[in-house]
Design an enzyme around this catalytic site. Sequence first.
Site, PDB file in Angstrom:
ATOM      1  CG  ASP A  28     -59.475 -15.799 -37.199  1.00 44.76           C
ATOM      2  OD1 ASP A  28     -59.264 -14.863 -38.188  1.00 44.76           O
ATOM      3  OD2 ASP A  28     -58.704 -16.424 -36.773  1.00 44.76           O
ATOM      4  CB  ILE A  29     -59.874 -10.560 -38.457  1.00 42.48           C
ATOM      5  CG1 ILE A  29     -60.319  -9.259 -39.000  1.00 42.48           C
ATOM      6  CG2 ILE A  29     -58.371 -10.852 -38.781  1.00 42.48           C
ATOM      7  CD1 ILE A  29     -59.450  -7.784 -38.432  1.00 42.48           C
ATOM      8  CG  ASN A  84     -52.219 -23.454 -35.698  1.00 43.32           C
ATOM      9  OD1 ASN A  84     -52.378 -24.564 -35.803  1.00 43.32           O
ATOM     10  ND2 ASN A  84     -52.756 -22.602 -36.243  1.00 43.32           N
ATOM     11  CG  HIS A  97     -54.889 -18.222 -30.839  1.00 37.15           C
ATOM     12  ND1 HIS A  97     -53.354 -17.791 -30.838  1.00 37.15           N
ATOM     13  CD2 HIS A  97     -54.800 -18.712 -32.181  1.00 37.15           C
ATOM     14  CE1 HIS A  97     -53.035 -17.959 -31.932  1.00 37.15           C
ATOM     15  NE2 HIS A  97     -53.906 -18.416 -32.702  1.00 37.15           N
ATOM     16  CG  PHE A  98     -57.752 -23.677 -28.071  1.00 37.63           C
ATOM     17  CD1 PHE A  98     -56.889 -23.143 -26.717  1.00 37.63           C
ATOM     18  CD2 PHE A  98     -57.619 -25.060 -28.462  1.00 37.63           C
ATOM     19  CE1 PHE A  98     -56.178 -24.250 -25.952  1.00 37.63           C
ATOM     20  CE2 PHE A  98     -56.956 -26.020 -27.480  1.00 37.63           C
ATOM     21  CZ  PHE A  98     -56.219 -25.443 -26.200  1.00 37.63           C
ATOM     22  CG  HIS A  99     -57.778 -21.282 -34.834  1.00 33.99           C
ATOM     23  ND1 HIS A  99     -57.899 -20.215 -35.710  1.00 33.99           N
ATOM     24  CD2 HIS A  99     -56.584 -21.430 -34.484  1.00 33.99           C
ATOM     25  CE1 HIS A  99     -56.656 -19.749 -35.906  1.00 33.99           C
ATOM     26  NE2 HIS A  99     -55.984 -20.201 -35.151  1.00 33.99           N
TER      27      HIS A  99
HETATM   28  P1  AMP Z   1     -52.587 -18.518 -35.665  1.00 33.65           P
HETATM   29  O1  AMP Z   1     -52.051 -18.825 -37.203  1.00 33.65           O
HETATM   30  O2  AMP Z   1     -53.068 -19.748 -35.205  1.00 33.65           O
HETATM   31  O3  AMP Z   1     -51.642 -17.689 -34.911  1.00 33.65           O
HETATM   32  O4  AMP Z   1     -53.897 -17.803 -35.584  1.00 33.65           O
HETATM   33  C1  AMP Z   1     -53.864 -16.398 -35.805  1.00 33.65           C
HETATM   34  C2  AMP Z   1     -55.402 -15.878 -36.099  1.00 33.65           C
HETATM   35  O5  AMP Z   1     -55.622 -14.528 -35.553  1.00 33.65           O
HETATM   36  C3  AMP Z   1     -55.481 -15.862 -37.502  1.00 33.65           C
HETATM   37  O6  AMP Z   1     -56.620 -16.780 -38.012  1.00 33.65           O
HETATM   38  C4  AMP Z   1     -55.886 -14.439 -37.701  1.00 33.65           C
HETATM   39  O7  AMP Z   1     -56.768 -14.290 -38.575  1.00 33.65           O
HETATM   40  C5  AMP Z   1     -56.368 -14.083 -36.431  1.00 33.65           C
HETATM   41  N1  AMP Z   1     -56.166 -12.439 -36.206  1.00 33.65           N
HETATM   42  C6  AMP Z   1     -55.215 -11.816 -36.141  1.00 33.65           C
HETATM   43  N2  AMP Z   1     -55.331 -10.373 -35.971  1.00 33.65           N
HETATM   44  C7  AMP Z   1     -56.536 -10.565 -35.452  1.00 33.65           C
HETATM   45  C8  AMP Z   1     -57.550  -9.244 -35.151  1.00 33.65           C
HETATM   46  N3  AMP Z   1     -56.992  -8.183 -34.963  1.00 33.65           N
HETATM   47  N4  AMP Z   1     -58.980  -9.851 -34.758  1.00 33.65           N
HETATM   48  C9  AMP Z   1     -59.369 -11.196 -34.941  1.00 33.65           C
HETATM   49  N5  AMP Z   1     -58.511 -11.922 -35.263  1.00 33.65           N
HETATM   50  C10 AMP Z   1     -57.225 -11.851 -35.723  1.00 33.65           C
END
Ligand code: AMP
Length: 130
Positions: A28-29, A84, A97-99
């Site tokens: 995750d970025i 989420n 996606h799963f964190h």
């Molecule tokens: P959510 O809030 O559960 O939809 O999480 C989306 C996640 O995607 C966030 O934690 C962002 O930091 C991550 N994210 C968004 N764009 C990128 C990207 N280009 N590369 C890696 N992670 C990303």
Amino acid sequence: MCIFCKIIEKSIPATILYEDQTVIAFLDISQTTRGHTLVVPKEHFADIEDIDDNTLAHLIKVVKELSVKIKTKMGANGINILNNNGLAAGQTVEHLHFHIIPRYDEHDGFNCSFIAHQEDLLAIANLINN
Ligand code: AMP
Ligand code: ZN
């Protein structure tokens, strides 16, 4: 095309940890904690309601395997696994996606609080089941 689909088709960069035919995992970025990883199906499903059971079963298996690996290799003390669904739940990227969030201590940057409320549990259960 959504941002995760662009990562999947390699038109934008990501730091990929794992990839097979149906699943990709990349850092995750935001790096909420060191090693914060996203596990994503390659097919575009908006959320948990959208995905078929077979793909989800494989996805969650990869979540498990990577969680154990990340915890061990990063020297973490715990792992939060978070998914989420919907704007109200904090979903910002509409591609399921799963964190995986490695946890080091309670001040490591991730916070999730459960606030207790007095509720009629039976009434809620009836509402859900009937
Ligand atoms: P959510 O809030 O559960 O939809 O999480 C989306 C996640 O995607 C966030 O934690 C962002 O930091 C991550 N994210 C968004 N764009 C990128 C990207 N280009 N590369 C890696 N992670 C990303
Ligand atoms: Zn997508």
